[in-house]
Design a protein around this motif. Structure first.
Motif, PDB file in Angstrom:
ATOM      1  N   GLY A   1       0.777  -1.230   0.000  1.00  0.00           N
ATOM      2  CA  GLY A   1       0.000   0.000   0.000  1.00  0.00           C
ATOM      3  C   GLY A   1       0.803   1.271   0.000  1.00  0.00           C
ATOM      4  O   GLY A   1       0.256   2.374  -0.031  1.00  0.00           O
ATOM      5  N   PHE A   2       2.115   1.157   0.030  1.00  0.00           N
ATOM      6  CA  PHE A   2       2.962   2.359  -0.018  1.00  0.00           C
ATOM      7  C   PHE A   2       2.738   3.081  -1.345  1.00  0.00           C
ATOM      8  O   PHE A   2       2.455   2.465  -2.362  1.00  0.00           O
ATOM      9  CB  PHE A   2       4.453   1.983   0.012  1.00  0.00           C
ATOM     10  N   ARG A   3       2.958   4.376  -1.323  1.00  0.00           N
ATOM     11  CA  ARG A   3       3.029   5.145  -2.557  1.00  0.00           C
ATOM     12  C   ARG A   3       4.516   5.273  -2.917  1.00  0.00           C
ATOM     13  O   ARG A   3       5.291   5.885  -2.170  1.00  0.00           O
ATOM     14  CB  ARG A   3       2.405   6.528  -2.341  1.00  0.00           C
ATOM     15  N   LEU A   4       4.901   4.676  -4.026  1.00  0.00           N
ATOM     16  CA  LEU A   4       6.306   4.697  -4.442  1.00  0.00           C
ATOM     17  C   LEU A   4       6.505   5.725  -5.556  1.00  0.00           C
ATOM     18  O   LEU A   4       5.792   5.704  -6.556  1.00  0.00           O
ATOM     19  CB  LEU A   4       6.704   3.323  -4.992  1.00  0.00           C
ATOM     20  N   ILE A   5       7.465   6.600  -5.374  1.00  0.00           N
ATOM     21  CA  ILE A   5       7.802   7.537  -6.440  1.00  0.00           C
ATOM     22  C   ILE A   5       9.251   7.305  -6.843  1.00  0.00           C
ATOM     23  O   ILE A   5      10.182   7.685  -6.120  1.00  0.00           O
ATOM     24  CB  ILE A   5       7.586   9.003  -5.998  1.00  0.00           C
ATOM     25  N   THR A   6       9.407   6.631  -7.966  1.00  0.00           N
ATOM     26  CA  THR A   6      10.765   6.432  -8.477  1.00  0.00           C
ATOM     27  C   THR A   6      11.268   7.750  -9.052  1.00  0.00           C
ATOM     28  O   THR A   6      10.500   8.672  -9.300  1.00  0.00           O
ATOM     29  CB  THR A   6      10.762   5.381  -9.597  1.00  0.00           C
ATOM     30  N   MET A   7      12.571   7.800  -9.322  1.00  0.00           N
ATOM     31  CA  MET A   7      13.097   9.023  -9.940  1.00  0.00           C
ATOM     32  C   MET A   7      12.502   9.210 -11.338  1.00  0.00           C
ATOM     33  O   MET A   7      12.340  10.348 -11.778  1.00  0.00           O
ATOM     34  CB  MET A   7      14.627   8.991 -10.011  1.00  0.00           C
ATOM     35  N   ASP A   8      12.205   8.118 -11.996  1.00  0.00           N
ATOM     36  CA  ASP A   8      11.565   8.266 -13.306  1.00  0.00           C
ATOM     37  C   ASP A   8      10.228   8.993 -13.158  1.00  0.00           C
ATOM     38  O   ASP A   8       9.938   9.932 -13.896  1.00  0.00           O
ATOM     39  CB  ASP A   8      11.351   6.878 -13.946  1.00  0.00           C
ATOM     40  N   GLU A   9       9.441   8.557 -12.194  1.00  0.00           N
ATOM     41  CA  GLU A   9       8.159   9.222 -12.015  1.00  0.00           C
ATOM     42  C   GLU A   9       8.348  10.637 -11.485  1.00  0.00           C
ATOM     43  O   GLU A   9       7.646  11.564 -11.897  1.00  0.00           O
ATOM     44  CB  GLU A   9       7.259   8.420 -11.054  1.00  0.00           C
ATOM     45  N   TYR A  10       9.295  10.774 -10.560  1.00  0.00           N
ATOM     46  CA  TYR A  10       9.568  12.096 -10.001  1.00  0.00           C
ATOM     47  C   TYR A  10       9.813  13.103 -11.117  1.00  0.00           C
ATOM     48  O   TYR A  10       9.245  14.191 -11.144  1.00  0.00           O
ATOM     49  CB  TYR A  10      10.790  12.011  -9.082  1.00  0.00           C
ATOM     50  N   GLU A  11      10.640  12.700 -12.047  1.00  0.00           N
ATOM     51  CA  GLU A  11      10.982  13.591 -13.147  1.00  0.00           C
ATOM     52  C   GLU A  11       9.786  13.801 -14.070  1.00  0.00           C
ATOM     53  O   GLU A  11       9.572  14.901 -14.590  1.00  0.00           O
ATOM     54  CB  GLU A  11      12.150  12.987 -13.929  1.00  0.00           C
ATOM     55  N   LYS A  12       9.006  12.751 -14.241  1.00  0.00           N
ATOM     56  CA  LYS A  12       7.880  12.820 -15.175  1.00  0.00           C
ATOM     57  C   LYS A  12       6.753  13.723 -14.643  1.00  0.00           C
ATOM     58  O   LYS A  12       6.228  14.561 -15.367  1.00  0.00           O
ATOM     59  CB  LYS A  12       7.338  11.403 -15.393  1.00  0.00           C
ATOM     60  N   ILE A  13       6.413  13.533 -13.365  1.00  0.00           N
ATOM     61  CA  ILE A  13       5.288  14.318 -12.837  1.00  0.00           C
ATOM     62  C   ILE A  13       5.741  15.681 -12.312  1.00  0.00           C
ATOM     63  O   ILE A  13       4.958  16.609 -12.207  1.00  0.00           O
ATOM     64  CB  ILE A  13       4.510  13.557 -11.741  1.00  0.00           C
ATOM     65  N   GLY A  14       6.992  15.796 -11.979  1.00  0.00           N
ATOM     66  CA  GLY A  14       7.503  17.082 -11.511  1.00  0.00           C
ATOM     67  C   GLY A  14       7.361  17.245 -10.002  1.00  0.00           C
ATOM     68  O   GLY A  14       6.533  16.607  -9.353  1.00  0.00           O
ATOM     69  N   ARG A  15       8.204  18.130  -9.448  1.00  0.00           N
ATOM     70  CA  ARG A  15       8.279  18.272  -8.001  1.00  0.00           C
ATOM     71  C   ARG A  15       6.970  18.776  -7.402  1.00  0.00           C
ATOM     72  O   ARG A  15       6.583  18.348  -6.304  1.00  0.00           O
ATOM     73  CB  ARG A  15       9.422  19.197  -7.628  1.00  0.00           C
ATOM     74  N   ASP A  16       6.297  19.688  -8.075  1.00  0.00           N
ATOM     75  CA  ASP A  16       5.053  20.222  -7.515  1.00  0.00           C
ATOM     76  C   ASP A  16       4.028  19.118  -7.310  1.00  0.00           C
ATOM     77  O   ASP A  16       3.317  19.085  -6.305  1.00  0.00           O
ATOM     78  CB  ASP A  16       4.482  21.302  -8.440  1.00  0.00           C
ATOM     79  N   GLU A  17       3.956  18.214  -8.277  1.00  0.00           N
ATOM     80  CA  GLU A  17       3.020  17.110  -8.145  1.00  0.00           C
ATOM     81  C   GLU A  17       3.464  16.154  -7.031  1.00  0.00           C
ATOM     82  O   GLU A  17       2.625  15.594  -6.318  1.00  0.00           O
ATOM     83  CB  GLU A  17       2.912  16.359  -9.485  1.00  0.00           C
ATOM     84  N   VAL A  18       4.762  16.018  -6.876  1.00  0.00           N
ATOM     85  CA  VAL A  18       5.255  15.183  -5.769  1.00  0.00           C
ATOM     86  C   VAL A  18       4.806  15.780  -4.438  1.00  0.00           C
ATOM     87  O   VAL A  18       4.365  15.065  -3.530  1.00  0.00           O
ATOM     88  CB  VAL A  18       6.792  15.039  -5.832  1.00  0.00           C
ATOM     89  N   LEU A  19       4.901  17.099  -4.333  1.00  0.00           N
ATOM     90  CA  LEU A  19       4.451  17.745  -3.098  1.00  0.00           C
ATOM     91  C   LEU A  19       2.977  17.422  -2.830  1.00  0.00           C
ATOM     92  O   LEU A  19       2.577  17.148  -1.692  1.00  0.00           O
ATOM     93  CB  LEU A  19       4.629  19.268  -3.195  1.00  0.00           C
ATOM     94  N   ARG A  20       2.195  17.448  -3.870  1.00  0.00           N
ATOM     95  CA  ARG A  20       0.763  17.130  -3.688  1.00  0.00           C
ATOM     96  C   ARG A  20       0.580  15.683  -3.250  1.00  0.00           C
ATOM     97  O   ARG A  20      -0.268  15.384  -2.416  1.00  0.00           O
ATOM     98  CB  ARG A  20       0.004  17.410  -4.991  1.00  0.00           C
ATOM     99  N   GLU A  21       1.378  14.805  -3.809  1.00  0.00           N
ATOM    100  CA  GLU A  21       1.283  13.400  -3.408  1.00  0.00           C
ATOM    101  C   GLU A  21       1.688  13.207  -1.948  1.00  0.00           C
ATOM    102  O   GLU A  21       1.064  12.442  -1.206  1.00  0.00           O
ATOM    103  CB  GLU A  21       2.165  12.527  -4.311  1.00  0.00           C
ATOM    104  N   ILE A  22       2.740  13.905  -1.546  1.00  0.00           N
ATOM    105  CA  ILE A  22       3.147  13.821  -0.137  1.00  0.00           C
ATOM    106  C   ILE A  22       1.988  14.265   0.753  1.00  0.00           C
ATOM    107  O   ILE A  22       1.651  13.605   1.750  1.00  0.00           O
ATOM    108  CB  ILE A  22       4.388  14.712   0.127  1.00  0.00           C
ATOM    109  N   ASP A  23       1.388  15.342   0.381  1.00  0.00           N
ATOM    110  CA  ASP A  23       0.279  15.877   1.174  1.00  0.00           C
ATOM    111  C   ASP A  23      -0.889  14.890   1.204  1.00  0.00           C
ATOM    112  O   ASP A  23      -1.457  14.605   2.258  1.00  0.00           O
ATOM    113  CB  ASP A  23      -0.169  17.214   0.582  1.00  0.00           C
ATOM    114  N   ARG A  24      -1.239  14.373   0.056  1.00  0.00           N
ATOM    115  CA  ARG A  24      -2.381  13.470  -0.050  1.00  0.00           C
ATOM    116  C   ARG A  24      -2.150  12.198   0.766  1.00  0.00           C
ATOM    117  O   ARG A  24      -3.022  11.754   1.523  1.00  0.00           O
ATOM    118  CB  ARG A  24      -2.595  13.097  -1.524  1.00  0.00           C
ATOM    119  N   VAL A  25      -0.970  11.621   0.614  1.00  0.00           N
ATOM    120  CA  VAL A  25      -0.715  10.332   1.267  1.00  0.00           C
ATOM    121  C   VAL A  25      -0.654  10.483   2.785  1.00  0.00           C
ATOM    122  O   VAL A  25      -1.196   9.655   3.529  1.00  0.00           O
ATOM    123  CB  VAL A  25       0.594   9.704   0.727  1.00  0.00           C
TER     124      VAL A  25
END
Lengths: 318, 318, 318, 318, 318, 318
Positions: D205-229
């Motif tokens: 159930g973890f949310r995994l963000i690989t560097m590939d995804e990190y680069e693809k979705i961008g840091r702002d979206e990562v921030l939103r994912e951190i918040d959501r999770v």
């Protein structure tokens, strides 16, 4: 005493030792000229080695390290910059891509120094460097040599090459540049490629002092042997920094453990005061292998030792 | 002379010393087999230390540093690769997460070497390493030990643990692996946790030479003591690199100032020529603490010294 | 024996030497108080140098390096933490932008230590540091000084400045803080700015031992000279780390080749057991110039040597 | 605002940043007590690694590096030392020779912190360290985790060992310490031992963000994912320094290229302002592998970032 | 899938990554043979440089650094050691004293690899190295080239020498080894000796992407250009490590600031999956200039990237 | 185009980049004279810092590192040595023991340059250095300033001192040397001593671009802001090397993480082509803290960038 103001090193009271460009012993960087008595020159050539290169950066490192040296010798009281006009004449031209061409270029550079009447002190570069220098200053007039080193550098060839850092003194004998009876090699040691790595010089008449003998007879007796072998003739000093124990010289191509100390080297060079000295070199400082900077510092100190005895010799013969 | 071509080190005339993979003294990396006379093995175990770890990288560093070593001894003339089949047999298996399991794995690895008939020279790893080796080669047949170290390694325990780098030689005595009357410890010094840090060995019959005594009686007398204590019996050499003065061995877990030099160590090991030697180790090289690479270079040189006397011993007994 | 539990260093059996904050010799970091017998203090001042600064980081580096030191002296058996209450009292306040103000702040800090009745051991900082300390502990009561150094530090001024690391002991004499007849300077060497760099002290009555004399008369005779010169009066120890050969002390402002070893220094300090010791300092450790960490390690060891003889002196006089 | 004077860091106007003992962010070194709101603790344990050890020196290095940090956050304006009583409570006890015992000792140490009512920020040590901390603070009350790392640390075992730096978050789930739905792992990358190195967490159930995804979705979206999770629940931050690109973190056991920058990490941690934060750690700083000191400097900066958001969280909940 | 057990790398579960000899990616060190699909070879030649040498130590450093790499690619899932027989075939023979002879020896060595049917991946050595390789694999069959570099290496000569690290790709075109229309050079930047340092390739048909253009069009567009230029023909990859920004590659002869990141390079190499790849090299790693080891680590990672796409290409064409 | 042969840098085809003395960008070391258009000068002053000193060695390190730079700009095509007479005029005199006196000496030195009609480019030294330069070139004629830095350097005082590296631009405004409306500070970040560390400049009219804003608006917008703020008036460039992200600048007194890259800096400086530029400096390079040499390399590259735009500006206005 000359004490020519144009040839004085930076004055540390005005330009602190950390300031301004780095030159050998803070002497002025000047073109070769007939006003110079002693020319200190870099020779950034390291294509004569079969293990680790890097001695091309030796001159730069020794210039930097020599910022620390002052102007008067603490033991002998020699003040070389008052006795002679000393200058940093820059580096011999080399071709970084052509070992053979470089040897010729180096020889030409020292020919200019010699023709100008100056005595050379060279900072290598690898230990191939003395050969082109000796070709200039000892042509038809072989010199004695005080050779500090852990290796004899008297092989016949290396990988099919005749001129490199392992054959220098064999070539020099063959070319009539050194008088084998007036050569002393001090500090030989280290594992060997074959049984007779160091034998050729002994057969030719060199006086070899291995570290085993050095330790057995003691430094005072070594001083006497240096004096006896070199006598009163023209004498050249060559110092492969790996003559020092590796603890003092990690920044070199082939550090060898179990050698003498910098103090020992200082005392040995000091003992040459009074000799008829015609030039000198310090080779095989490869600074990038020594992150402490100690190897270059040691070379800078030994450079000052050499300068003092050579200036004294020169002043007495001018 | 064997001079088996399959067991010769890289030929530097064809493969310069900077080239190809790094093995101990440039010997071939071969599996353990009955054709090997002397097996040089890494033991990358460093979970027996209570201060700085890092000796797990010792074997790799000594392999790299030993590129510089040639093939013939400059003093004794011993040419080990002509006398014996010498190989780099790789590293003992260890479990990086389980100290106890590792000791068993190391023992099993040296059991294979021993069974194959080879004499082991181990490059640690920390100074726990000799114990599993002695368990193999000295089981029911205790050996004498020439122990170079600044610490006695004869505590009873450390933080509740019985097997670690501070208890090795007490365990070895208790397990009947060494003959305490034939143990000599050379170089003891350094501040102490308690009054009797080094006392246990003395009480057990070890000959202890502190640096104070070393300096007082002199190196020649130390050589005589080594000879007297070890006698003619089977003898093992163990060298904790911190036996050397810290100036030669910053790359170790617990460097101790005020010790002997590499030259001293060379002469002491050379004096073992003629002894009945059954194995050796060099431990506690933690290269990452020495950016100059000097510690590993020293270890590589001492490895060559050990190899020479062991090859000589082996050849005379084969 | 005091053996006060509040003043014991970290117990390595519970807090391994790599653990927790770094203090001098792992002693507790405590404010100055009358319960302290010996106060170890940092003095991060390096604005008194004319070449390389960096000794401001000396206290931090020596604290880190001293993690390795244990609690009992291997030769004398002195256990300083049982004899005296020893503490790390932190660093003297300095003003990083104002050399002159800093000297006053340092003096005030040591005044507090002195008033509390503790003996100071200072870790500099550059070699200007002894002056404000001596102003506190030797005011109207001049002390003898055992001065380890490659430089005499008795110039009259440097670049127009009267108080700096090259003038300390001249000022101390002029201010009546030291008894020149009871000063011995050991290890003088290195090239000189002028003929009389070291002459002033000799004229004032100091006993100067250059490295030339050191080597000539031998260490045992030097010990006798130390004893003779210092006699039974109050004595201060000052150790400029560049007194050591540069091979042991690259991490300093002005490393000088050709000096004595750490072993020599240990033996010389040990010889002070029995003297009436009133304080000490170790100066000029500039760690960033020594990537091996050896200079700080040496300083930490010498700190322990000093602590042992001072604790012994203090305990016998309490 | 508390602003308790007993808990203020050294004042750099009086004690320059280079002066006195090194503590985390220059906070006072104090014993655990109920007056402390946030306890910064070292955990010098590195026996849970299967490649390069050395993180035992992480706490010391981060203490030194954190001298440079000042007191107020440049972006958020948070002044943590005014909001909370913050202290350096020293290092957790470890047994340098016994990995298993150490885990228990660490747990006991953090139990004391927890019982005293302080929130812990731990400086490892290797990435085994979060497990004993979570056992204390999340027992029967699972937390969400923001996990910065290049590796998922969810293997089942390593070399037969269940508790080590590669299994931490699998154990934590199994022990009910973390809520897998509230775990986000950021920065996964690097070559793998097997196909499913990182799969277990995803399955749990973890949310995994690989560097590939990190680069693809961008840091702002990562921030939103951190918040959501992470949501509004209790949240723990764990930062394996190898989550950073190797260019920022050579001083670690397993540096991995191709990660995010320190700036990225700063922004991600800052985004946690407003969350309910219950503790944090920074692990795997092995300073000896990074001679520039950059890795420790980065860790010190990230420590300050963590402290700011945790102090803000704590102050709002006190 | 082949998955031949004789060609598997060391198993880290049994031989931890710090253990045993260092080979490229922990593959077995084997002689060239027809069973090998991909041969990784060192080429310790650095006599083709006109500034800093030291790339002769590149192969050794990359072998050491590649201990850290595991076996499966995290993004593509390629498991190269299951697809192909991969081996470390040692180093090409070179003559350390003769640049010209060395080029011939290197060519002969790669001829053996080629004849055995293996694809070569070379670890230089300086960027002269691709020429002898291309002479073997592209004779009469010109290849496309993906060339990562900050310099174009298309000068006509350097100091009178025609074959050196600045002329490689001009010679390769002149000798008909590369199809200039299928050459793309990525990362050109850095100050120039003359206006047309990089012009020759452009005139010959190369696609040049300077860092200015790289930044302007973006990495995704660069990927498209790589694809477009190389097409479906036989393609060779050459990576001068100085193509990376100097922050990732200080350990090289001529580090150039302002380049792309390792992440960028990874993504660019990954984009070559599906191409018809016939060989590759990584050159100019001169480890001694990078005390952090980062340059070699980066090279090891890029080696793994190359291996993955080449193994994929080879497996699909076998 | 001038292209005066007396003012050309060493020719790398004759004097390889590793050869001869190190000067700024290999320009000739010449005394100040009216023939010089652009004078590059070292200012080895670092007594204005309150954390780590060492910038006194900045000029020497940048001279060494600049050996690598060639002569023509790769993007703009500017060939500065053809446009202007450029020389290394050595270092400003400083008094290593007296901060206040040094400021006066530096001012006098730049007065000589100014009087001779040359534009100055200074290599510090700490960031106090711009003040004495601005006093010379902007007296009664305030300049605009492009200020790259992580700190605003607009405090009122530090430890009671008014002139130091944290107050420079406040003093410059107060003394009427800069036009606050034409000052732009780029890269501000890092923790703060107090809330208003950077506020003074904003209040005075400076345009402040924090890293937060830099990232938010993007580099292209930053270029527009630089252009807008500086306009067409006389403009000075000052670059505190800690403006760069710490990953590019560990060799400085106060490295700050999370800044811009060297590439960013290059592009920003390049954008100044066309401005009326009157001088520049690069400060705070403290090489001893960066064993990779990267910080000095970056400074050397930025020096070349500055030289190009200043030479272009000068040539168009001559």
């Amino acid at each position: 005493m000359k004490n020519d103001p144009r040839f004085q090193p930076f004055d540390s009271a005005k330009t602190p030792r950390f300031a301004d460009i780095a030159t050998f012993l803070r002497t002025p960087r000047l073109p070769i000229s007939s006003e110079i008595d002693i020319a200190i020159a870099g020779v950034p050539f390291d294509m004569g080695v079969n293990f680790r290169s890097g001695a091309r950066h030796g001159p730069a490192a020794v210039r930097e390290a020599s910022r620390i040296i002052r102007q008067i010798h603490p033991t002998s009281g020699i003040a070389p910059f008052r006795l002679c006009n000393v200058a940093d004449v820059g580096d011999a031209t080399v071709n970084a891509l052509d070992p053979t061409a470089s040897i010729g270029l180096i020889e030409a550079f020292f020919h200019d120094i010699h023709k100008a009447g100056a005595l050379p002190i060279a900072i290598g570069g690898d230990h191939t460097v003395p050969l082109p220098i000796l070709r200039v200053i000892a042509k038809d007039n072989p010199v004695g040599v005080v050779h500090f080193d852990s290796h004899a550098d008297t092989l016949d060839e290396l990988m099919g090459t005749k001129i490199n850092h392992a054959t220098t003194f064999r070539r020099a004998v063959e070319e009539g540049l050194v008088d084998p009876k007036r050569v002393i090699q001090i500090g030989l040691r280290g594992s060997r490629f074959s049984e007779n790595d160091i034998q050729w010089g002994a057969d030719a008449g060199f006086r070899l002092i291995t570290m085993d003998e050095y330790e057995k007879i003691g430094r005072d007796e070594v001083l006497r042997e240096i004096d006896r072998v070199t006598g009163t003739g023209r004498t050249y000093i060559t110092f492969d920094i790996d003559g020092l124990d590796a603890v003092y010289a990690m920044g070199t191509g082939v550090p060898e453990v179990g050698g003498y100390s910098v103090r020992d080297a200082q005392v040995m060079i000091r003992s040459l005061q009074g000799k008829h000295l015609v030039g000198a070199d310090i080779c095989e400082v490869a600074p990038v292998f020594d992150p402490t900077g100690q190897t270059a510092l040691n070379a800078a100190n030994l450079l000052f030792e050499m300068l003092c005895v050579i200036a004294d010799s020169r002043a007495k013969r001018s």
